[in-house]
Design an enzyme around this catalytic site. Structure first.
Site, PDB file in Angstrom:
ATOM      1  N   ASP A 172       3.860  -0.506  12.323  1.00 55.02           N
ATOM      2  CA  ASP A 172       3.874  -1.830  12.975  1.00 55.02           C
ATOM      3  C   ASP A 172       5.024  -2.716  12.505  1.00 55.02           C
ATOM      4  O   ASP A 172       4.946  -3.935  12.603  1.00 55.02           O
ATOM      5  CB  ASP A 172       2.527  -2.542  12.749  1.00 55.02           C
ATOM      6  CG  ASP A 172       2.261  -2.881  11.288  1.00 55.02           C
ATOM      7  OD1 ASP A 172       2.997  -2.355  10.410  1.00 55.02           O
ATOM      8  OD2 ASP A 172       1.346  -3.664  11.010  1.00 55.02           O
ATOM      9  N   THR A 182       5.103   2.153   6.317  1.00 54.63           N
ATOM     10  CA  THR A 182       3.689   1.878   6.581  1.00 54.63           C
ATOM     11  C   THR A 182       3.109   2.977   7.454  1.00 54.63           C
ATOM     12  O   THR A 182       3.765   3.442   8.381  1.00 54.63           O
ATOM     13  CB  THR A 182       3.462   0.530   7.280  1.00 54.63           C
ATOM     14  OG1 THR A 182       2.076   0.442   7.639  1.00 54.63           O
ATOM     15  CG2 THR A 182       4.278   0.342   8.528  1.00 54.63           C
ATOM     16  N   ASP A 233       0.903   2.244   9.384  1.00 53.83           N
ATOM     17  CA  ASP A 233       0.462   1.496  10.575  1.00 53.83           C
ATOM     18  C   ASP A 233       1.488   1.536  11.713  1.00 53.83           C
ATOM     19  O   ASP A 233       1.151   1.213  12.850  1.00 53.83           O
ATOM     20  CB  ASP A 233       0.195   0.028  10.211  1.00 53.83           C
ATOM     21  CG  ASP A 233      -0.852  -0.123   9.121  1.00 53.83           C
ATOM     22  OD1 ASP A 233      -1.615   0.833   8.897  1.00 53.83           O
ATOM     23  OD2 ASP A 233      -0.879  -1.192   8.486  1.00 53.83           O
ATOM     24  N   ARG A 259      -4.522  -2.003  10.651  1.00 50.00           N
ATOM     25  CA  ARG A 259      -4.547  -3.472  10.634  1.00 50.00           C
ATOM     26  C   ARG A 259      -4.535  -4.036  12.059  1.00 50.00           C
ATOM     27  O   ARG A 259      -5.352  -3.655  12.861  1.00 50.00           O
ATOM     28  CB  ARG A 259      -3.392  -4.023   9.798  1.00 50.00           C
ATOM     29  CG  ARG A 259      -3.573  -3.736   8.327  1.00 50.00           C
ATOM     30  CD  ARG A 259      -2.762  -4.667   7.499  1.00 50.00           C
ATOM     31  NE  ARG A 259      -1.358  -4.620   7.887  1.00 50.00           N
ATOM     32  CZ  ARG A 259      -0.422  -5.378   7.385  1.00 50.00           C
ATOM     33  NH1 ARG A 259      -0.730  -6.268   6.454  1.00 50.00           N
ATOM     34  NH2 ARG A 259       0.811  -5.275   7.765  1.00 50.00           N
ATOM     35  N   ARG A 269      -0.507  -6.769  -4.923  1.00 49.88           N
ATOM     36  CA  ARG A 269      -0.898  -8.120  -5.334  1.00 49.88           C
ATOM     37  C   ARG A 269       0.276  -8.912  -5.901  1.00 49.88           C
ATOM     38  O   ARG A 269       0.335 -10.120  -5.748  1.00 49.88           O
ATOM     39  CB  ARG A 269      -1.994  -8.038  -6.388  1.00 49.88           C
ATOM     40  CG  ARG A 269      -3.269  -7.466  -5.823  1.00 49.88           C
ATOM     41  CD  ARG A 269      -4.403  -7.659  -6.783  1.00 49.88           C
ATOM     42  NE  ARG A 269      -5.620  -7.112  -6.207  1.00 49.88           N
ATOM     43  CZ  ARG A 269      -6.832  -7.358  -6.645  1.00 49.88           C
ATOM     44  NH1 ARG A 269      -7.000  -8.146  -7.672  1.00 49.88           N
ATOM     45  NH2 ARG A 269      -7.878  -6.827  -6.074  1.00 49.88           N
ATOM     46  N   ASP A 328       5.540  -5.044   5.677  1.00 48.46           N
ATOM     47  CA  ASP A 328       6.011  -6.381   6.042  1.00 48.46           C
ATOM     48  C   ASP A 328       5.912  -7.369   4.878  1.00 48.46           C
ATOM     49  O   ASP A 328       6.768  -8.237   4.721  1.00 48.46           O
ATOM     50  CB  ASP A 328       5.299  -6.908   7.301  1.00 48.46           C
ATOM     51  CG  ASP A 328       3.805  -6.739   7.233  1.00 48.46           C
ATOM     52  OD1 ASP A 328       3.301  -6.251   6.205  1.00 48.46           O
ATOM     53  OD2 ASP A 328       3.134  -7.100   8.214  1.00 48.46           O
ATOM     54  N   GLY A 368       0.834  -1.203   0.000  1.00 49.93           N
ATOM     55  CA  GLY A 368       0.000   0.000   0.000  1.00 49.93           C
ATOM     56  C   GLY A 368       0.865   1.248   0.000  1.00 49.93           C
ATOM     57  O   GLY A 368       1.964   1.247   0.549  1.00 49.93           O
TER      58      GLY A 368
HETATM   59  O1  F6P Z   1      -0.970  -1.347   5.836  1.00 49.53           O
HETATM   60  C1  F6P Z   1      -1.456  -0.108   5.458  1.00 49.53           C
HETATM   61  C2  F6P Z   1      -2.945  -0.135   5.291  1.00 49.53           C
HETATM   62  O2  F6P Z   1      -3.365   1.176   4.951  1.00 49.53           O
HETATM   63  C3  F6P Z   1      -3.726  -0.659   6.482  1.00 49.53           C
HETATM   64  O3  F6P Z   1      -3.837   0.272   7.531  1.00 49.53           O
HETATM   65  C4  F6P Z   1      -5.024  -1.041   5.835  1.00 49.53           C
HETATM   66  O4  F6P Z   1      -5.695  -2.054   6.571  1.00 49.53           O
HETATM   67  C5  F6P Z   1      -4.588  -1.568   4.504  1.00 49.53           C
HETATM   68  O5  F6P Z   1      -3.334  -0.986   4.226  1.00 49.53           O
HETATM   69  C6  F6P Z   1      -5.556  -1.264   3.394  1.00 49.53           C
HETATM   70  O6  F6P Z   1      -5.096  -1.833   2.232  1.00 49.53           O
HETATM   71  P1  F6P Z   1      -5.789  -1.593   0.822  1.00 49.53           P
HETATM   72  O7  F6P Z   1      -5.363  -0.247   0.334  1.00 49.53           O
HETATM   73  O8  F6P Z   1      -5.284  -2.688  -0.026  1.00 49.53           O
HETATM   74  O9  F6P Z   1      -7.261  -1.656   1.045  1.00 49.53           O
END
Ligand code: F6P
Length: 350
Positions: free
Chosen positions: A132, A128, A130, A174, A75, A106, A10
């Site tokens: 994390d 990220t 997040d 997440r 993906r 990760d 992401g």
């Molecule tokens: O890991 C970053 C993040 O933004 C998370 O906080 C979230 O759950 C996820 O990616 C969303 O991913 P996508 O953009 O694929 O929906």
């Protein structure tokens, strides 16, 4: 020397600042050729690689831009099979790359580690919103996300107050509650619900009822991975071909449904979603991302491969990718911010 750079997973505010710093550092210090791989690992898969040259001019003026100029994919997985891994390595050889800088979360670090094990010299840069990633006490993008959520909480406060409502705001993050915790504190949430602490519905309802009679309104900040005691996380969708197929989302609506029958006041839910990932990085994230990018370039020039850039105790460093792949960094239950929240009367749902 010819070095590839890609952004995987992401997107996140600050990615362009890393691309700029890696490129400028390598150009200035060792005259390396820098090759941008487009759309994450997808650019190294398929019939032919997708790349663009990164020179001084092409990375100038992008420091404060959100997203990633290289594009990304969450993906594409070269490790899906030995055939796709071999194809990716063949593309790397055909491009004449001596090493790859992989900027990602990760999932990207796990792929980088898998390719490193198959002989590709890699340096990882953690990314990220997040916050994390193991080995990294602060990842760029997090500060920007916290600022966005904080502003949303401030806005929700005034409308919640006017209507005497319970306002639930759902953050990303997440399985880790860092965004909800820091933004919840900064945005004066009355309750902060995290994936690390299963919430007790009765306790949350009691808080809202108590506030109904006094302040009239309540603001709840909930991380998307939070769940009720004895319940499960709210999964929005599954993306079969993604290295991390689970997409969380919607727990604010689930909590709204659970709370509404227990309260007099109206309960409303807001899911912030991708607004937390978009837009310009904060000055803090620009500086952190610049440091991470420069540190990655230093590791490349020192030939210190199969490492990920780290920030520990305020100091930049690195750890072997093997130590961080496939792991998350959660909010520890004895974290000082949790203690401070409790001490000033913010409910944590337990
Ligand atoms: O890991 C970053 C993040 O933004 C998370 O906080 C979230 O759950 C996820 O990616 C969303 O991913 P996508 O953009 O694929 O929906």
């Amino acid at each position: 020397m010819r070095i590839g750079v890609l952004t995987g997973g992401g997107d996140c505010p600050g990615l362009n600042a890393v691309i700029r710093a890696v490129t400028k550092s390598l150009l200035r210090q060792c005259g390396a050729e820098v090759v941008g791989i487009e759309d994450g690992f997808a650019g190294l898969m398929g019939e032919r690689p997708h790349t663009r040259a990164l020179d001084w001019d092409s990375v100038s003026g992008i420091l404060m831009r959100g997203g990633t100029i290289l594009g990304t994919s969450n993906r594409a997985n070269p490790l899906a099979s030995e055939a796709t891994a071999a194809q990716t390595l063949a593309h790397v050889r055909a491009l004449g790359l001596d090493a790859l800088v992989a900027i990602g979360g990760d999932g990207t670090m796990a792929i980088a580690h898998g390719l490193a094990e198959r002989g590709l010299p890699v340096v990882g840069v953690p990314k990220t919103i997040d916050n994390d990633i193991v080995g990294c006490e602060r990842s760029f993008g997090f500060d920007t996300a916290v600022a966005t959520v904080t502003e949303a909480l401030e806005r929700v406060q005034t409308t919640g107050q006017s209507h005497g409502r319970v306002m639930i705001v759902e953050t990303m993050g997440r399985y880790a509650g860092w965004i909800a915790l820091e933004a919840g504190l900064a945005g004066a949430a009355d309750a902060i619900l995290l994936p690390e602490i299963d919430y007790d519905l009765a306790a949350v309802a009691a808080l809202c009822r108590e506030r109904e009679t006094r302040q009239r309104y309540t603001v709840v900040c909930i991380g998307e991975g939070a769940k009720p005691r004895g319940g499960a996380m709210t999964v929005e969708r599954r993306i079969a071909d993604s290295p991390d197929p689970v997409r969380l989302g919607g727990v604010a609506h689930a909590l709204r449904e659970q709370l509404q029958p227990l309260l007099r006041s109206e309960v409303r839910a807001t899911v912030l979603g991708h607004v937390q990932r978009g837009g310009v990085p904060t000055p803090f994230d620009r500086v952190l991302a610049t440091q991470f990018g420069n540190q990655a370039a230093q590791l490349v020039m020192a030939g210190r491969y199969n490492q990920m850039v780290t920030l520990q105790g305020g100091r930049l460093g690195s750890v072997p990718l093997a130590e961080v792949a496939h792991q998350h960094r959660n909010v520890p239950l004895d974290h000082p911010l949790l203690q401070a929240a409790r001490q000033i009367g913010v409910a944590l749902g337990d």
